[in-house]
Design a protein around this motif. Sequence first.
Motif, PDB file in Angstrom:
ATOM      1  N   ASP A 129       0.863  -1.185   0.000  1.00 50.76           N
ATOM      2  CA  ASP A 129       0.000   0.000   0.000  1.00 50.76           C
ATOM      3  C   ASP A 129       0.898   1.232   0.000  1.00 50.76           C
ATOM      4  O   ASP A 129       1.474   1.597   1.029  1.00 50.76           O
ATOM      5  N   LEU A 130       1.027   1.862  -1.149  1.00 48.45           N
ATOM      6  CA  LEU A 130       1.933   3.003  -1.322  1.00 48.45           C
ATOM      7  C   LEU A 130       1.169   4.283  -1.654  1.00 48.45           C
ATOM      8  O   LEU A 130       1.693   5.182  -2.298  1.00 48.45           O
ATOM      9  N   ARG A 131      -0.067   4.351  -1.195  1.00 51.66           N
ATOM     10  CA  ARG A 131      -0.906   5.509  -1.510  1.00 51.66           C
ATOM     11  C   ARG A 131      -0.288   6.812  -0.989  1.00 51.66           C
ATOM     12  O   ARG A 131       0.188   6.880   0.142  1.00 51.66           O
TER      13      ARG A 131
ATOM     14  N   ASN B 171      -4.897   0.543 -13.560  1.00 54.86           N
ATOM     15  CA  ASN B 171      -6.100   1.364 -13.450  1.00 54.86           C
ATOM     16  C   ASN B 171      -5.697   2.798 -13.134  1.00 54.86           C
ATOM     17  O   ASN B 171      -5.202   3.093 -12.048  1.00 54.86           O
ATOM     18  N   PHE B 172      -5.896   3.684 -14.115  1.00 57.85           N
ATOM     19  CA  PHE B 172      -5.578   5.095 -13.929  1.00 57.85           C
ATOM     20  C   PHE B 172      -6.824   5.919 -13.602  1.00 57.85           C
ATOM     21  O   PHE B 172      -6.711   7.096 -13.299  1.00 57.85           O
ATOM     22  N   GLU B 173      -8.016   5.322 -13.699  1.00 59.87           N
ATOM     23  CA  GLU B 173      -9.265   6.078 -13.574  1.00 59.87           C
ATOM     24  C   GLU B 173      -9.661   6.213 -12.113  1.00 59.87           C
ATOM     25  O   GLU B 173      -9.820   5.229 -11.387  1.00 59.87           O
TER      26      GLU B 173
ATOM     27  N   LEU C 177      -0.727   2.580  -5.769  1.00 66.11           N
ATOM     28  CA  LEU C 177      -0.012   3.852  -5.889  1.00 66.11           C
ATOM     29  C   LEU C 177      -0.977   5.016  -6.097  1.00 66.11           C
ATOM     30  O   LEU C 177      -0.612   6.048  -6.653  1.00 66.11           O
ATOM     31  N   SER C 178      -2.202   4.845  -5.632  1.00 65.35           N
ATOM     32  CA  SER C 178      -3.214   5.884  -5.800  1.00 65.35           C
ATOM     33  C   SER C 178      -2.745   7.198  -5.177  1.00 65.35           C
ATOM     34  O   SER C 178      -2.367   7.254  -4.005  1.00 65.35           O
ATOM     35  N   GLY C 179      -2.758   8.264  -5.972  1.00 64.92           N
ATOM     36  CA  GLY C 179      -2.379   9.586  -5.477  1.00 64.92           C
ATOM     37  C   GLY C 179      -0.897   9.760  -5.211  1.00 64.92           C
ATOM     38  O   GLY C 179      -0.478  10.791  -4.690  1.00 64.92           O
ATOM     39  N   ALA C 180      -0.071   8.765  -5.542  1.00 64.79           N
ATOM     40  CA  ALA C 180       1.372   8.872  -5.297  1.00 64.79           C
ATOM     41  C   ALA C 180       2.001   9.897  -6.240  1.00 64.79           C
ATOM     42  O   ALA C 180       1.509  10.144  -7.338  1.00 64.79           O
ATOM     43  N   ASN C 181       3.099  10.481  -5.791  1.00 64.83           N
ATOM     44  CA  ASN C 181       3.829  11.457  -6.595  1.00 64.83           C
ATOM     45  C   ASN C 181       5.089  10.784  -7.150  1.00 64.83           C
ATOM     46  O   ASN C 181       6.029  10.494  -6.419  1.00 64.83           O
ATOM     47  N   LEU C 182       5.078  10.529  -8.450  1.00 70.22           N
ATOM     48  CA  LEU C 182       6.209   9.903  -9.133  1.00 70.22           C
ATOM     49  C   LEU C 182       6.844  10.876 -10.131  1.00 70.22           C
ATOM     50  O   LEU C 182       7.474  10.458 -11.105  1.00 70.22           O
ATOM     51  N   GLU C 183       6.686  12.158  -9.870  1.00 71.36           N
ATOM     52  CA  GLU C 183       7.217  13.165 -10.785  1.00 71.36           C
ATOM     53  C   GLU C 183       8.725  13.028 -10.940  1.00 71.36           C
ATOM     54  O   GLU C 183       9.469  12.938  -9.957  1.00 71.36           O
TER      55      GLU C 183
ATOM     56  N   VAL D 126      -2.539   9.304 -10.059  1.00 70.29           N
ATOM     57  CA  VAL D 126      -1.096   9.350  -9.870  1.00 70.29           C
ATOM     58  C   VAL D 126      -0.496  10.558 -10.595  1.00 70.29           C
ATOM     59  O   VAL D 126      -1.007  10.997 -11.626  1.00 70.29           O
ATOM     60  N   LYS D 127       0.596  11.097 -10.032  1.00 73.37           N
ATOM     61  CA  LYS D 127       1.309  12.209 -10.658  1.00 73.37           C
ATOM     62  C   LYS D 127       2.613  11.662 -11.217  1.00 73.37           C
ATOM     63  O   LYS D 127       3.504  11.252 -10.464  1.00 73.37           O
ATOM     64  N   MET D 128       2.725  11.652 -12.550  1.00 75.19           N
ATOM     65  CA  MET D 128       3.915  11.112 -13.205  1.00 75.19           C
ATOM     66  C   MET D 128       4.462  12.108 -14.224  1.00 75.19           C
ATOM     67  O   MET D 128       4.882  11.733 -15.311  1.00 75.19           O
ATOM     68  N   LEU D 129       4.473  13.394 -13.878  1.00 71.27           N
ATOM     69  CA  LEU D 129       4.974  14.419 -14.783  1.00 71.27           C
ATOM     70  C   LEU D 129       6.453  14.173 -15.075  1.00 71.27           C
ATOM     71  O   LEU D 129       7.268  14.009 -14.157  1.00 71.27           O
ATOM     72  N   CYS D 130       6.785  14.105 -16.356  1.00 70.56           N
ATOM     73  CA  CYS D 130       8.168  13.957 -16.808  1.00 70.56           C
ATOM     74  C   CYS D 130       8.840  12.708 -16.247  1.00 70.56           C
ATOM     75  O   CYS D 130      10.075  12.638 -16.140  1.00 70.56           O
TER      76      CYS D 130
END
Length: 380
Positions: free
Chosen positions: A233-235, A293-295, A254-260, A277-281
Amino acid sequence: MRRVTLFVNGSSTNGKVVAVFGSLEDLLTAASSKLGIRASGVYNGNGGLIDDVALIRDDDVLYISDGDSSEDVQDELIGPARCQTHTDWLTLNVGGRCFTTTRSTLVSKEPESMLAHMFREKDVWGNKQDSQGAYLIDRSPDYFEPILNYLRHGQLIINEGINPLGVLEEARFFGIEQLAEQLETLIKSSQPPEDHSPLSRKEFIRFLLATTTKSELRCQGLNFTGADLSRLDLRYINFKMANLRGANLSHANLSGANLERADLSMACLDSANLQGVKMLCTNAEGASLRGCNFEDPAGIKANLEGANLKNVDMEGSQMTGINLRVATLKNAKLKNCNLRGATLAGTDLEEVNWRWRRLIGGLWSTPAGPIRVQYTSENQ
């Protein structure tokens, strides 16, 4: 090597520090050159004539007669004036703790330091004194003691329990540069080498268990190369700029995790929950994201803007509303993906495999150059 401080005819100003080599005649020659006089004799603080260089000790304060004026030197050092020489004993009240030393100790070894300028000439700095006559210095006594001992014998000795960083700051404050350099070397050598080894699953689980669920867990910049983080659980954890290359994140939440800007290249995220999830760049080149599941039912859209998704396998992933603006999807596999409402403006879709895709209401921008998309079904 011995060093002495020389003054002319009993004066307490314009002294020179001279290294003692060879014979007494060599010292007189050096004194003549340094002081600009014709040195004829060497006297101690009590007016005694020194006739053997072996009698001279390191850090001595000596007086040179100019020509035949030896009587002038003796006269200058007789009576009350003798108490005004640089051999005076004095007491320093440093942060409420008293240290007794000689003026020559503070002046001779580091002649350009703040302490030397403070005590080279009597009361030039208007040094304040307490009721017992001790000179007041508003600094830490624990950090000052190693500095005073260094001025006494030239060796850096720090007692156990004294932080070298504190001594370093005092050395810098008093302008004792040679000591500061020694302290910087000591501090650098005592620091443990940086550990860049990746965290293991066991270490990370221990980390998770020690953190309350209400606290934001910051894993920013940490190294998880090849780590097994599957089914955890890495939320909402902050993995910004973390190294997750080759990590196993399959079935992880990884719901709501920041992977920027994280490195997810060659990682496995099959069947992971990536809602919001936040995966900017993010660099996910060659990663496997099959059946993800991204939705987010709450309407928070997964953000993969600018992500590197070259050669990514996202087959069967639920990607409704996903933001793939200016992302790179070259050679990606998007078979059977649901891209309803996806933002694809400026996305590089060269050689993308779309077989059995659903794309309803997507926002498109045609990238430069030809785009070859595989069409194998009438349902496209």
